[in-house]
Every structure is written in structure tokens, then in C-alpha cells.
Design an enzyme around this catalytic site. Structure first.
Site, PDB file in Angstrom:
ATOM      1  N   HIS A 386       0.652  -1.043   0.087  1.00 29.77           N
ATOM      2  CA  HIS A 386      -0.141   0.127  -0.051  1.00 29.77           C
ATOM      3  C   HIS A 386       0.897   1.303  -0.020  1.00 29.77           C
ATOM      4  O   HIS A 386       0.353   2.165  -0.333  1.00 29.77           O
ATOM      5  CB  HIS A 386      -0.861   0.015   1.184  1.00 29.77           C
ATOM      6  CG  HIS A 386      -2.318   0.639   0.962  1.00 29.77           C
ATOM      7  ND1 HIS A 386      -2.578   1.705   0.167  1.00 29.77           N
ATOM      8  CD2 HIS A 386      -3.457   0.232   1.375  1.00 29.77           C
ATOM      9  CE1 HIS A 386      -3.848   2.094   0.181  1.00 29.77           C
ATOM     10  NE2 HIS A 386      -4.259   1.176   0.893  1.00 29.77           N
ATOM     11  N   ASP A 390      -2.398   2.514  -4.337  1.00 30.66           N
ATOM     12  CA  ASP A 390      -3.687   2.836  -3.583  1.00 30.66           C
ATOM     13  C   ASP A 390      -4.502   1.488  -3.861  1.00 30.66           C
ATOM     14  O   ASP A 390      -4.391   0.772  -4.748  1.00 30.66           O
ATOM     15  CB  ASP A 390      -4.075   3.896  -3.634  1.00 30.66           C
ATOM     16  CG  ASP A 390      -3.337   5.249  -3.502  1.00 30.66           C
ATOM     17  OD1 ASP A 390      -2.638   5.083  -2.459  1.00 30.66           O
ATOM     18  OD2 ASP A 390      -3.390   6.424  -4.045  1.00 30.66           O
TER      19      ASP A 390
END
Length: 413
Positions: A386, A390
Site C-alpha cells: 500500500h 492505492d
């Protein structure tokens, strides 16, 4: 000791097929050795007499170091000994030669190993180490009588002769160890230690998140059945469901290259080509070889290449550089054959994505004209970093893989 790629600095000798004084023909297998993940055999480049052997089975040897000498009968071999350049160096810590048994003198070089109990460093000679391993003795509680507490062969011989069992590390068996313990202590293999360290490091040093999605598998199952039928009448390669899924993932990566990348702290390396890592289960443990430029292959070609990589891993002769995590730009791991319906793959850092492929299960779905039927779905589990990606683009990529599977080209091109 051969150099096997730039990433390998040392190898462990696993077995000698010849002994000192043997006649050797060109091409004869001299010894087998292994890196951290693969095993190999070294053959004689010349005929002659095996004049001397400098390392024993179990010894770790730096690459490009002399392991043995082949020559003519009577020729001296001392000049080729790896410690020859240090022969003039004298250490104040060396035990006086008169106090060392003759059979121990040629094994005076120290070896450092990690004790299985507390990971402390234990100094032990190669000969003593091999004797201890052959009798399943732990090094951690043996007090050495050599220089600086080094364990030498006579220390191991005393332990064996005394019948002391406290230092015994039990063999891989269900029989309790002497002393009435109700558990078995099994030391980790070298490969298991590496895998353990890599997995722990991955989870400690990245922000991993996993998304799960199912893809309608009717099209690839239909193609798989077609391949089975055609193989009976032609020479079509055995293209598997996993091959098809990998092919679909490659096509999705071409469309969305952001996840075909490495995360490097303050920057992201996005690859123009797809270097696909594919997890392979072997007797020695999990290996992840890399197929370079995987996007250059047709479905047939991809299937052939993936099978060749898997076979090399199982035989233990895969090129070590192809097992490095930074050699791949994206990885696929498949647990579908084990019936696993859902799992969370762990990233191979510095890669930013890994796809887990699950088993095919049936679920109710609209099969047209308002009719609900049971449809086969293959599970997909995408783990991504992450920090680099995204959730939205990761989800879009996963959906693209789903669409590639559900609209799979049946032409086999």
C-alpha cells in the site's frame, strides 16, 4: 568452487563421490554442492589422480576457492591449498601442535555455526562438526578443549563414548528422545531459515493489503477440456489452468504496468517488461524462479517455459540468480490444487504485488435470461504494497485480471 551467478558467495559441499587417491576420468562427478536454494554436481575437467581434498561434506566453501586437486601420481598438492597464502601467518591462539592428536591436525581450521538453542556462535572444527551431525549431537552445550574453547574431534568422541543424552538432538521421528521428553526437536534447514527470514522481513517492512475476487472460470475450463482432447491426437503441450491464469495476469500487467514494479523507499521502479516469478513447491522447500520477459511468449510458449522452470527447481539445477526476489517484477502463487479457497500471499520484496490463485468453487450466478445457475469461479487474491499502490488502482488491476480470464482467447495463440 564454481561461481553460480553474482548473488552466490559460498556453497555447501553435500557429498563427495570420489576420495583422495582415486583415479579420476574427465567428466566423472567429483562432488555435489548446494547454494541456499539449489543443488548441483561438479565434474572433473581433466583426468588424473585426486591428490587431495581440502573440504569435507557439510563445509561451506567460498566461491572460486580451491576444493581439491587433480594431478599426476606423486605430484605435490600443498601449493593449491586454500590456506597456503596464510601459511606464514602465526596466530598466538593456536593450540601447541604436540597437544593435538595427529588425526586432528589437518582439521585445525575453525568453523562458526549457530547453536540451535540460543543462536550463539560456537567454534568447532569441520571434522568435529561432521561427527556431531552424524550422531545428532547439538553443539550448544558441549565445552570444547581446543584453543579458545573450540570443539575438536576428541570432545565429540568423549560425548559419544560417555553415552550422555542431554545434548542429543532427536532425529525426525515420533519416538520420544532419551530422558522422557514428549516432543521432537527438529533443526530448521538452511532453506527454511532463509524463507522464514524473508517472510518476516516482508511483513515487517511493508504495508501489505490483500483484495479477493472471483472470476467466472467457464471459459478456461472449456479450453482446458479442449486441450485434453486435442492432446490425444496431436502434440499440443499440456497447457494447465495455472498457465492460463498466468497468461491472463501478464496481459493485465501490460495494460496496468504500475503494479509491475519495485518499491524503493522514495521511488518506484516500473518495469517495461514482465519478469514473472512463479512459486514452485519442491522437496527442499518453496522456490520462486523467474521467467524473464514473460510477455514475449504465446500461451503455448509460456506453458513450456513455466514447466521447464518448475522442473529445474525440483531437480535442483535452477540458475541461482533466477531465484532472487528482485529478479522478478511480479509473482504468482497457486494453492488451488490443494483445495484452498482463500489465502493471503506474502510479498516478495521489493516487488509491489503478488497474485494468489485459489481453487475453483461453484456459486449461484445469473447464466442469462434471468436464470440462476451454479457457475464455477476461480478465486484470486491480490496482495500489494500500500506504500506504492492505492486500493483503487489495485482493485482495478484485479478486476482486469478477472476480465482477462472471463474473456480468455480460445485460439491457443
Amino acid at each position: 568452487m564454481p561461481r553460480l551467478g553474482q548473488s552466490v558467495e559460498s556453497c555447501i559441499i553435500t557429498k563427495w563421490f570420489k576420495k583422495k587417491g582415486d583415479v579420476v576420468q574427465e567428466g566423472d562427478v567429483l562432488f555435489s554442492y548446494e547454494t541456499d536454494k539449489a543443488s548441483f554436481e561438479e565434474t572433473a575437467q581433466n583426468a588424473g589422480i585426486l591428490l587431495d581434498i581440502f573440504y569435507n561434506e557439510g563445509d561451506e566453501v567460498p566461491v572460486l576457492t580451491n576444493v581439491a586437486v587433480i594431478g599426476k601420481k606423486g605430484e605435490p598438492a600443498d601449493a593449491f591449498h586454500p590456506d597456503k597464502t596464510k601459511s606464514d601467518e602465526k596466530s598466538p591462539e593456536v593450540e601447541p601442535s604436540e597437544n593435538i592428536p595427529a588425526e586432528e591436525k589437518k582439521y585445525e581450521k575453525d568453523t562458526e555455526v549457530s547453536a540451535p538453542v540460543n543462536d550463539s556462535v560456537v567454534r568447532i572444527s569441520p571434522r568435529a562438526r561432521n561427527m556431531a551431525l552424524s550422531h545428532d549431537l547439538s553443539f550448544s552445550s558441549i565445552k570444547g578443549s581446543g584453543p579458545n574453547g573450540r570443539i575438536i574431534a576428541r570432545d565429540i568422541e568423549k560425548i559419544i563414548a560417555s553415552g550422555i543424552t542431554e545434548t542429543v538432538v532427536q532425529k525426525k521421528t515420533d519416538t520420544p528422545v532419551a530422558g522422557g521428553h514428549d516432543y521432537t526437536v527438529v533443526p530448521l534447514t538452511h532453506l527454511r531459515k532463509l524463507i522464514s527470514a524473508a517472510m518476516y522481513s516482508s511483513l515487517q517492512n511493508s504495508a501489505q493489503l490483500t483484495h479477493h475476487l472471483g472470476a467466472d472460470a467457464r471459459r478456461i475450463l472449456k479450453l482446458r477440456e479442449k486441450i485434453k482432447n486435442e492432446r490425444e491426437t496431436g502434440n499440443l503441450p499440456n497447457i494447465t489452468i495455472n498457465d492460463m491464469v498466468c497468461f491472463a495476469i501478464i496481459k493485465a500487467l501490460v495494460k496496468m504496468p504500475a503494479i509491475n514494479s519495485h518499491f524503493a523507499g522514495d521511488k518506484i521502479k516500473i518495469f517495461n517488461k514482465i519478469h514473472l516469478g512463479v512459486a514452485v513447491d519442491t522437496e527442499r522447500g518453496l522456490l520462486v524462479p523467474v521467467l524473464k520477459d514473460a510477455d514475449d511468449y504465446s500461451l503455448r510458449g509460456l506453458s513450456v517455459q513455466l514447466k521447464a522452470l518448475s522442473e529445474k527447481c525440483r531437480k535442483g539445477n535452477i540458475e541461482p540468480d533466477l531465484l532472487q526476489s528482485d529478479a522478478a517484477s511480479f509473482t504468482v502463487t497457486n494453492l488451488g490444487s490443494y483445495g484452498i479457497e482463500l489465502f493471503t500471499p506474502v510479498l516478495n520484496l521489493p516487488q509491489t504485488g503478488i497474485m494468489g490463485v485459489n481453487t475453483i468453487t461453484y456459486r449461484p450466478a445469473d447464466i442469462g435470461e434471468g436464470v440462476i445457475g451454479m457457475v464455477p469461479y476461480i478465486g484470486l487474491s491480490l496482495t500489494y504494497d500500500h506504500r506504492a499502490i492505492d486500493g483503487a488502482p489495485a482493485s482495478v488491476f484485479l478486476k482486469e485480471v478477472k476480465l482477462q480470464i472471463e474473456n480468455f482467447d480460445e485460439s491457443l495463440d
